[in-house]
Design a protein around this motif. Sequence first.
Motif, PDB file in Angstrom:
ATOM      1  N   GLU A 154       0.815  -1.206   0.000  1.00 45.64           N
ATOM      2  CA  GLU A 154       0.000   0.000   0.000  1.00 45.64           C
ATOM      3  C   GLU A 154       0.852   1.260   0.000  1.00 45.64           C
ATOM      4  N   GLY A 155       0.379   2.284  -0.735  1.00 47.24           N
ATOM      5  CA  GLY A 155       0.993   3.596  -0.701  1.00 47.24           C
ATOM      6  C   GLY A 155       0.412   4.420   0.428  1.00 47.24           C
ATOM      7  N   PRO A 156       0.933   5.608   0.674  1.00 40.90           N
ATOM      8  CA  PRO A 156       0.475   6.413   1.817  1.00 40.90           C
ATOM      9  C   PRO A 156      -0.970   6.872   1.709  1.00 40.90           C
ATOM     10  N   LEU A 157      -1.522   6.907   0.488  1.00 45.50           N
ATOM     11  CA  LEU A 157      -2.910   7.351   0.326  1.00 45.50           C
ATOM     12  C   LEU A 157      -3.911   6.207   0.421  1.00 45.50           C
ATOM     13  N   THR A 158      -3.454   4.984   0.174  1.00 44.93           N
ATOM     14  CA  THR A 158      -4.369   3.847   0.060  1.00 44.93           C
ATOM     15  C   THR A 158      -5.166   3.609   1.334  1.00 44.93           C
ATOM     16  N   ASN A 159      -4.493   3.645   2.473  1.00 40.92           N
ATOM     17  CA  ASN A 159      -5.185   3.371   3.735  1.00 40.92           C
ATOM     18  C   ASN A 159      -6.239   4.422   4.037  1.00 40.92           C
ATOM     19  N   VAL A 160      -5.962   5.673   3.659  1.00 43.57           N
ATOM     20  CA  VAL A 160      -6.939   6.743   3.864  1.00 43.57           C
ATOM     21  C   VAL A 160      -8.202   6.464   3.041  1.00 43.57           C
ATOM     22  N   LEU A 161      -8.010   6.079   1.786  1.00 47.06           N
ATOM     23  CA  LEU A 161      -9.154   5.792   0.924  1.00 47.06           C
ATOM     24  C   LEU A 161      -9.989   4.637   1.483  1.00 47.06           C
ATOM     25  N   LYS A 162      -9.327   3.588   1.971  1.00 50.01           N
ATOM     26  CA  LYS A 162     -10.051   2.450   2.540  1.00 50.01           C
ATOM     27  C   LYS A 162     -10.874   2.869   3.748  1.00 50.01           C
ATOM     28  N   SER A 163     -10.263   3.640   4.636  1.00 56.57           N
ATOM     29  CA  SER A 163     -10.976   4.087   5.830  1.00 56.57           C
ATOM     30  C   SER A 163     -12.173   4.952   5.461  1.00 56.57           C
ATOM     31  N   ALA A 164     -11.980   5.855   4.518  1.00 59.88           N
ATOM     32  CA  ALA A 164     -13.062   6.749   4.109  1.00 59.88           C
ATOM     33  C   ALA A 164     -14.204   5.980   3.450  1.00 59.88           C
ATOM     34  N   MET A 165     -13.881   4.938   2.693  1.00 59.47           N
ATOM     35  CA  MET A 165     -14.913   4.125   2.062  1.00 59.47           C
ATOM     36  C   MET A 165     -15.817   3.466   3.100  1.00 59.47           C
ATOM     37  N   GLN A 166     -15.253   3.117   4.251  1.00 57.66           N
ATOM     38  CA  GLN A 166     -16.017   2.451   5.300  1.00 57.66           C
ATOM     39  C   GLN A 166     -16.700   3.443   6.243  1.00 57.66           C
ATOM     40  N   ASP A 167     -16.435   4.725   6.078  1.00 58.32           N
ATOM     41  CA  ASP A 167     -16.944   5.732   7.017  1.00 58.32           C
ATOM     42  C   ASP A 167     -17.480   6.931   6.231  1.00 58.32           C
ATOM     43  N   PRO A 168     -18.529   6.738   5.424  1.00 58.78           N
ATOM     44  CA  PRO A 168     -18.959   7.768   4.474  1.00 58.78           C
ATOM     45  C   PRO A 168     -19.554   9.016   5.108  1.00 58.78           C
ATOM     46  N   MET A 169     -19.911   8.965   6.381  1.00 61.11           N
ATOM     47  CA  MET A 169     -20.553  10.120   7.011  1.00 61.11           C
ATOM     48  C   MET A 169     -19.549  11.199   7.427  1.00 61.11           C
ATOM     49  N   ASN A 170     -18.263  10.840   7.541  1.00 57.64           N
ATOM     50  CA  ASN A 170     -17.255  11.779   8.025  1.00 57.64           C
ATOM     51  C   ASN A 170     -16.327  12.224   6.903  1.00 57.64           C
ATOM     52  N   PRO A 171     -15.950  13.511   6.866  1.00 56.62           N
ATOM     53  CA  PRO A 171     -14.991  13.976   5.852  1.00 56.62           C
ATOM     54  C   PRO A 171     -13.558  13.572   6.213  1.00 56.62           C
ATOM     55  N   TYR A 172     -12.756  13.251   5.210  1.00 53.54           N
ATOM     56  CA  TYR A 172     -11.339  12.905   5.369  1.00 53.54           C
ATOM     57  C   TYR A 172     -10.521  13.910   4.560  1.00 53.54           C
ATOM     58  N   PHE A 173      -9.477  14.444   5.173  1.00 54.62           N
ATOM     59  CA  PHE A 173      -8.650  15.449   4.519  1.00 54.62           C
ATOM     60  C   PHE A 173      -7.233  14.915   4.340  1.00 54.62           C
ATOM     61  N   VAL A 174      -6.727  15.033   3.115  1.00 59.52           N
ATOM     62  CA  VAL A 174      -5.373  14.582   2.794  1.00 59.52           C
ATOM     63  C   VAL A 174      -4.560  15.794   2.344  1.00 59.52           C
ATOM     64  N   LEU A 175      -3.458  16.048   3.038  1.00 56.87           N
ATOM     65  CA  LEU A 175      -2.583  17.168   2.695  1.00 56.87           C
ATOM     66  C   LEU A 175      -1.329  16.632   2.014  1.00 56.87           C
ATOM     67  N   LEU A 176      -1.161  16.970   0.744  1.00 62.75           N
ATOM     68  CA  LEU A 176       0.047  16.631  -0.001  1.00 62.75           C
ATOM     69  C   LEU A 176       1.007  17.802   0.142  1.00 62.75           C
ATOM     70  N   ASP A 177       1.956  17.673   1.057  1.00 62.99           N
ATOM     71  CA  ASP A 177       2.827  18.780   1.406  1.00 62.99           C
ATOM     72  C   ASP A 177       3.942  18.941   0.372  1.00 62.99           C
ATOM     73  N   GLU A 178       4.104  20.195  -0.103  1.00 65.49           N
ATOM     74  CA  GLU A 178       5.084  20.515  -1.149  1.00 65.49           C
ATOM     75  C   GLU A 178       4.915  19.570  -2.337  1.00 65.49           C
ATOM     76  N   MET A 179       3.709  19.559  -2.875  1.00 69.16           N
ATOM     77  CA  MET A 179       3.355  18.556  -3.878  1.00 69.16           C
ATOM     78  C   MET A 179       4.090  18.741  -5.199  1.00 69.16           C
ATOM     79  N   ASN A 180       4.677  19.923  -5.444  1.00 69.66           N
ATOM     80  CA  ASN A 180       5.401  20.091  -6.708  1.00 69.66           C
ATOM     81  C   ASN A 180       6.915  19.927  -6.570  1.00 69.66           C
ATOM     82  N   LEU A 181       7.365  19.284  -5.475  1.00 66.92           N
ATOM     83  CA  LEU A 181       8.769  18.867  -5.421  1.00 66.92           C
ATOM     84  C   LEU A 181       9.037  17.821  -6.499  1.00 66.92           C
TER      85      LEU A 181
END
Length: 799
Positions: free
Chosen positions: A529-556
């Motif tokens: 799994e990549g660093p985003l995969t686990n977030v997506l899985k958790s969010a899929m199982q918890d649709p009532m709550n918002p999940y925020f992903v911060l890609l820090d310095e994304m244009n490095l």
Amino acid sequence: MFETLLRNLVVGHNKLDDITDYQSKWYIESIEEGHKFKIKRINKISNEIKDNHLIHISLTKLNELWIQFLKEKEIDFTVDKDEAPSEQSFILSLFSLFPFVEFRNNDGRFSIKYEYFLTDELPREKEKLLEPLEQNNDISLIYKQQYFKTLLFVLENLGNESKYDKRSILINLGMKIVRNSVGENLMKQSVAERRTSIILTTFQHLNIIDENYVVKNSFNKEHLPMPSNLSALFKKVLNEYLTSRQQPFGKHEMGSLVRREIRGEIEQLPFIDENYSVVGSVGQGNWAVVPWVAIMNEKITSSTQRGYYIVYLFSEDMQRLYLTFAQGVTETTREQMRVIKEEIRSTISMDSKVKKDDGIDLGQSKRARDYVESVAAYIEYQSDNLPVEEELVSDLHKMISYYEEYMAKTEVTSTNYLKQGEDNSLVQEQHIPLSIPEVVDHIHSYITAKGFYYEKQEVTNLYLSLKTKPFVILSGISGTGKTMMVRWFAESVGATEENGRFALIPVRPDWSDGSDLLGYVDIKGDFKEGPLTNVLKSAMQDPMNPYFVLLDEMNLARVEHYFSDLLSVMESRQWKDGEQVTSNVLPTEITGEELYLPSNVYLIGTVNMDETTHPFSKKVLDRANTIEFNRVQLDHLGFLKEQNNKSAMLMHNDRFVSHYLQLKDLYKDKPELIEEVTSILVKVNNILQFNGSHVGYRVRDEICFYIAYSQMHELFSFDEAIDHCLLQKILPRLAGSDSRVERVLKNLYTLFTNKEINDIEEVAPTDITDATYPKSTEKVVEMLRRLEDDGFTSFWLNS
């Protein structure tokens, strides 16, 4: 004509739930031979009159209000909890009985509204209506069509009125709530007569009504609907689940059966209202030994990991199915579970069919034993002797009533803040039903209390940008607090790293493709799994709550290389069965399961523009709002004097999720807005075409959505919202060193200010502040000055 229906409706519902106060019920007494009514509100649990205020209302007034409602489409009002129950709250409760009327509760602001039907939903020929029923051999399809449900509801409440009157009322109602196929005009009488006759004839043919239009199978909201299909679906799970577990997990039809089909059958039951969410699971990545279907009231919990709820549990050997009153086992200690379990058992008196012991047998696995400990009460079904549909639905209705009784007796409300516990984790997982302006005010206050100074309009803009599209880029010089801004934004609404609903992912310079973010298959054939995969899985199982992903310095790294897959998936969003769905972010052959971008995930990237970073392509800029944070106010020290920190508040995902995915979604509600915005963008595009930087349909659509959300919740004026959109969606596309860029910028300046510009040094501060779009004008002036000074210009400050 409608007076007859309303009289029968009131008389037939002499006990009516108060939808503005779930603990109360209206008691209606008919006086003066059913032409006037005396109404009082009584606590459902204690049977005590809540106050001495009685409501008197006449049938004539009810009819006038009903006609007004059909004309205006919506009724709304605000309840003062210190005042006696109002006549209007009774009207809301009564009118909401109609299947096509939707009730909404937004922190004391209540409303009911209805959606128009289209003539395309009403059959032209009897054969067209019968054909799908005969093909599927399923009469229950009738009861799932909202307009047919409405007609059956009306017939049910017309009782012994004449056949002629019933038909006339149905025709008249159709002329009030059905528009033509393009939604422009109400249905004409001749069309209403023809379509209504076809439906009534078909109902007779199917033996749903008799020759006098009397409904044979009750379809009143106060009764249980017989045409559900739970029994057959439960049997299918019990008979086939063990075999399914021997097969690959990804995209197996058993998953769809539990997650969607059973959920759909439960959601259509009349006692499952908008406060409930239904979630089914057969596991996450691997087959669960104990699959389940949970029914949760959002006032209590939105996740099976915490709180208490009603849940169907299948035993490991598939020999038994249990309907249970249970609790979340993940975030509840054994001692807490034991206390709540005993409290439920001692507080609520239940039918003898419901067992209050620990005799439930789910199997010997640890998960099965944990579930057993969580169960306070249950009804057991044997797989070889599953009850008939009516009994299953009746049992569920009964268990839901116990659930609601326990809620009322423990005085659970949805007004609690998220408090800091001794371990500094956030507790009291209950959503706060604030209006959108209140949400923005709260987020701004929370961030300000943390010591980061941002104007309210900046927070409002970030909120609107995320609601328009769940991908936003924050740019600005280093040290302006972009990362912390996102962290506090997420934390203010209950999303933290501790509960997994906020994730900070630092982007590495060597990222070259999507595997760096999403995962890859190693040499052994295992998926890592990549660093985003686990977030997506958790969010899929918890649709009532918002999940925020911060890609820090994304244009490095080059964003187009590692982020292109997600950009494509984001564009695949569409409506399916009332839900937002996307394509899979990775093939199921790689992940072994479905992995998509759920509608409760919000991606935010922070960027710096210097010699160590990469520029953005138009492909990326088209798909995001780009917000600049360059202003710093170091003397903002007021937060140091504050004695109390601002508390976080848990927000439901419906405060953030996009409601418009295609422009046609918005056109039904706001055609004038689309035309006004488009006329402005046409002028902008005529200027941008000169150097090939003009925008396409995607940008137009997203700007329209942004303006619509702003107007809907009165956040910005029209010109202010347009100004933000021009600054964030148009100007980042402009860069260069030739005369064409200069000409484009000067023409934009003229469009924004209605003034010509010859010498950049002649621009006065008032020219900017008095402009129609001052923020965009200020940026254009800055870019023109850089072009003059450096021979090159772009949107980005440090480039």
